[in-house]
Design a protein around this motif. Structure first.
Motif, PDB file in Angstrom:
ATOM      1  N   THR A 276       0.810  -1.223   0.000  1.00 21.15           N
ATOM      2  CA  THR A 276       0.000   0.000   0.000  1.00 21.15           C
ATOM      3  C   THR A 276       0.842   1.272   0.000  1.00 21.15           C
ATOM      4  OG1 THR A 276      -0.148  -0.088   2.417  1.00 21.15           O
ATOM      5  CG2 THR A 276      -1.927  -1.120   1.161  1.00 21.15           C
ATOM      6  N   LYS A 277       2.129   1.161   0.303  1.00 25.10           N
ATOM      7  CA  LYS A 277       3.000   2.343   0.333  1.00 25.10           C
ATOM      8  C   LYS A 277       4.181   2.131  -0.610  1.00 25.10           C
ATOM      9  CE  LYS A 277       1.738   3.623   5.057  1.00 25.10           C
ATOM     10  NZ  LYS A 277       2.227   3.937   6.417  1.00 25.10           N
ATOM     11  N   PRO A 278       3.884   2.118  -1.910  1.00 23.59           N
ATOM     12  CA  PRO A 278       4.967   1.886  -2.882  1.00 23.59           C
ATOM     13  C   PRO A 278       5.787   3.149  -3.120  1.00 23.59           C
ATOM     14  CG  PRO A 278       2.913   2.265  -4.034  1.00 23.59           C
ATOM     15  CD  PRO A 278       2.587   2.296  -2.571  1.00 23.59           C
ATOM     16  N   ARG A 284       3.160   8.805  -9.168  1.00 20.85           N
ATOM     17  CA  ARG A 284       2.491   7.689  -9.843  1.00 20.85           C
ATOM     18  C   ARG A 284       3.178   6.372  -9.492  1.00 20.85           C
ATOM     19  NH1 ARG A 284       3.022   9.024 -15.896  1.00 20.85           N
ATOM     20  NH2 ARG A 284       5.076   9.726 -15.180  1.00 20.85           N
ATOM     21  N   LYS A 285       2.392   5.303  -9.454  1.00 19.69           N
ATOM     22  CA  LYS A 285       2.925   3.989  -9.152  1.00 19.69           C
ATOM     23  C   LYS A 285       3.688   3.431 -10.359  1.00 19.69           C
ATOM     24  CE  LYS A 285       1.574  -0.685  -7.749  1.00 19.69           C
ATOM     25  NZ  LYS A 285       0.465  -1.592  -7.400  1.00 19.69           N
ATOM     26  N   SER A 314      -2.301   9.594 -10.894  1.00 24.66           N
ATOM     27  CA  SER A 314      -1.663   9.736  -9.592  1.00 24.66           C
ATOM     28  C   SER A 314      -2.143   8.649  -8.642  1.00 24.66           C
ATOM     29  CB  SER A 314      -1.969  11.121  -8.997  1.00 24.66           C
ATOM     30  OG  SER A 314      -1.431  12.136  -9.817  1.00 24.66           O
ATOM     31  N   TYR A 315      -1.200   8.192  -7.807  1.00 20.53           N
ATOM     32  CA  TYR A 315      -1.489   7.097  -6.890  1.00 20.53           C
ATOM     33  C   TYR A 315      -2.318   7.581  -5.709  1.00 20.53           C
ATOM     34  CZ  TYR A 315      -0.728   3.212  -3.670  1.00 20.53           C
ATOM     35  OH  TYR A 315      -0.910   2.161  -2.807  1.00 20.53           O
ATOM     36  N   SER A 316      -3.272   6.762  -5.305  1.00 21.21           N
ATOM     37  CA  SER A 316      -4.100   7.063  -4.137  1.00 21.21           C
ATOM     38  C   SER A 316      -4.718   5.774  -3.627  1.00 21.21           C
ATOM     39  CB  SER A 316      -5.210   8.053  -4.502  1.00 21.21           C
ATOM     40  OG  SER A 316      -6.117   8.196  -3.420  1.00 21.21           O
ATOM     41  N   LEU A 320      -9.716   2.072  -5.523  1.00 21.00           N
ATOM     42  CA  LEU A 320      -9.062   0.855  -5.987  1.00 21.00           C
ATOM     43  C   LEU A 320      -9.147   0.735  -7.501  1.00 21.00           C
ATOM     44  CD1 LEU A 320     -10.156  -1.733  -3.247  1.00 21.00           C
ATOM     45  CD2 LEU A 320      -8.080  -0.342  -3.375  1.00 21.00           C
ATOM     46  N   ASP A 321      -9.224   1.868  -8.177  1.00 18.61           N
ATOM     47  CA  ASP A 321      -9.281   1.885  -9.641  1.00 18.61           C
ATOM     48  C   ASP A 321      -8.074   1.158 -10.223  1.00 18.61           C
ATOM     49  OD1 ASP A 321      -8.437   3.331 -12.343  1.00 18.61           O
ATOM     50  OD2 ASP A 321     -10.608   3.554 -12.112  1.00 18.61           O
TER      51      ASP A 321
END
Length: 509
Positions: A276-278, A284-285, A314-316, A320-321
């Motif tokens: 969950t914390k990449p 962005r992931k 952007s990562y969030s 859970l898209d």
């Protein structure tokens, strides 16, 4: 040939040297040879040529290489070894790898193409020499039996062995879990993973999942130390048979459990704790695609160059898209902002764009090497070499992820990484020059490591310039390492206990 086809390699060393000597001397096999030096192979003509289905660019390349050289000295060299390209219908949909191969073979005029059965080197990425789809058969012994030579270099391991060691998520997860349990260790690079087999006991599998769910964010429940990047109740569920299409994310255990119950009949699955914390690139992931060459000697090499696959949005964790959390090319290309240049960043540019003094690929590559060392030492190399031939080799794709604390996680290994996601381009389409050059060099060095070592350039010829971008991976002795680590844990516990007693005595005083 020194191979126990039931249990893997037997007396591999002696047979390998004998086969190499016979192959280099051009000695045909004594068994199953017709008059004239050809084997009896019903239903397959020696004159079969698969070029008719190849793209124009590849046909042109092969035709040029098939013509006799005008240089007499080079002609002598070209008659030393022969290679066979056996691609058939596969060429119509996937041709990039052949383009790389033909460029590398052009650097070796002592290799000549053949459609006969006297080949020393065989290449056929998806269909084996008898025309079976690799997903049905894929037996390297079949390829070896097609040649009159006792030793054949080939980009092929047995498909069943590849499934168990590399390609099938459920089998790989099951093997890693069992090996770690047997040693009493936890691989710090392997997120906690629960296997759901559609032929297994669903209740037992669900019970293991429920126990794992209790550990989410609660290290005090007796679940061991949960890394910060793995805390929370988010799980990623992956199917065995449908690639990225099957991947689902769940932010609570009951929802994941219900999904697995509803879909267990259609496939086997793994449920894996989500990172969950990449580490993020511009918010962005991303994950990293690296390449691993494995030979039957055995030798394992990690290429120092690769690329990051970057999500467009952007990562969030507020959503859970799939477009935010999955970096697969098949997912990202559906984004209107996606293109090959923005969706892929080579390792050198990744380091520059990250802008962190502690993010250096020179320090990350050794971590990847250690992970691969433990991965293959955990029974996966033995599984891969079962039913192989001494000349087997293959270039695999492997995916890694980083946490924000720069922990490196193994995600999966791929037997046949997608051409757009793996090599990044197809013939006849605009391509990034960096990636085209990268894979030209990668395929050249692959032949240096896997083919030239068995079929060295003839005396007086000029070999390609040696390359050193493949880093050798040394296998670790996992049982010994586990025992040493266990001893350290015991000593640490003793030290901690003494410190606690001393603190209590001081407090009482």
């Amino acid at each position: 040939d020194g191979v126990d086809t039931e249990g893997g390699a037997a007396s591999r060393g002696g047979a390998l040297e004998h086969a190499r000597a016979r192959a280099r001397d051009g000695v045909p096999r004594r068994s199953d040879v017709e008059e004239g030096g050809q084997r009896n192979r019903p239903g397959r003509s020696e004159s079969t040529d698969c070029r008719g289905n190849m793209p124009v660019e590849v046909q042109s390349t092969m035709s040029t290489m098939s013509e006799p050289s005008h240089n007499p000295e080079q002609s002598d060299r070209s008659s030393t070894y022969s290679y066979k390209i056996d691609l058939q219908q596969w060429m119509m949909k996937d041709n990039t790898r052949l383009q790389q191969l033909m460029k590398a073979l052009a650097n070796r005029p002592w290799f000549k193409p053949t459609t006969a059965f006297d080949f020393d080197f065989w290449w056929g990425p998806v269909c084996d020499a008898r025309g079976y789809d690799v997903h049905d058969k894929g037996n390297p012994q079949d390829v070896l039996e097609q040649s009159t030579k006792d030793f054949v270099a080939m980009n092929r391991f047995h498909k069943k062995s590849v499934d168990k060691a590399v390609n099938t998520k459920v089998l790989v997860a099951e093997n890693l879990n069992e090996y770690a349990s047997k040693l009493g260790v936890r691989f710090d690079w392997w997120p906690e993973t629960i296997v759901f087999k559609n032929r297994g006991s669903m209740e037992i599998q669900l019970q293991a999942f429920r126990e794992a769910c209790k550990c989410c964010g609660q290290p005090s429940v007796g679940c061991g130390d949960v890394p910060n990047s793995m805390k929370g109740e988010t799980w990623i569920v992956k199917g065995t048979s449908h690639g990225a299409k099957s991947i689902q994310l769940f932010d609570d255990c009951p929802s994941a459990e219900q999904f697995l119950v509803d879909n267990i009949d259609s496939d086997s699955w793994i449920a894996q704790k989500y990172i969950t914390k990449p580490l993020l690139l511009d918010g962005r992931k991303f994950d990293c695609r690296a390449y691993v060459l494995v030979t039957a000697e055995p030798k394992i090499y990690l290429h120092r160059e690769g690329f990051a696959r970057v999500a467009m949005d952007s990562y969030s964790m507020d959503t859970l898209d799939r477009g935010i959390h999955l970096t697969n090319i098949d997912v990202q290309e559906k984004n209107d902002d996606w293109d090959m240049d923005s969706g892929k960043v080579n390792f050198e540019d990744l380091e520059k764009q990250m802008g962190r003094d502690d993010f250096k690929m020179d320090s990350i590559l050794p971590k990847m090497q250690r992970i691969l060392s433990e991965y293959f030492a955990a029974g996966n190399l033995d599984n891969l070499l079962q039913h192989s031939t001494p000349g087997s080799f293959y270039l695999f794709g492997v995916d890694f992820m980083f946490s924000e604390d720069l922990d490196v996680y193994f995600i999966e290994m791929n037997y046949s990484p997608g051409e757009r996601g793996g090599l990044g381009f197809r013939l006849g389409k605009e391509t990034n020059p960096y990636f085209e050059d990268l894979f030209d060099r990668m395929y050249e060095e692959m032949l240096q490591k896997a083919v030239d070592t068995q079929f060295p350039p003839p005396e007086g010829s000029v070999p390609p310039k040696p390359m050193h971008n493949f880093l050798e991976v040394s296998l670790v002795d996992l049982p010994a390492a586990a025992e040493e680590e266990h001893g350290k844990d015991i000593e640490d516990d003793k030290v901690q206990e003494k410190e606690e007693v001393a603190a209590e005595e001081e407090e009482e005083w």
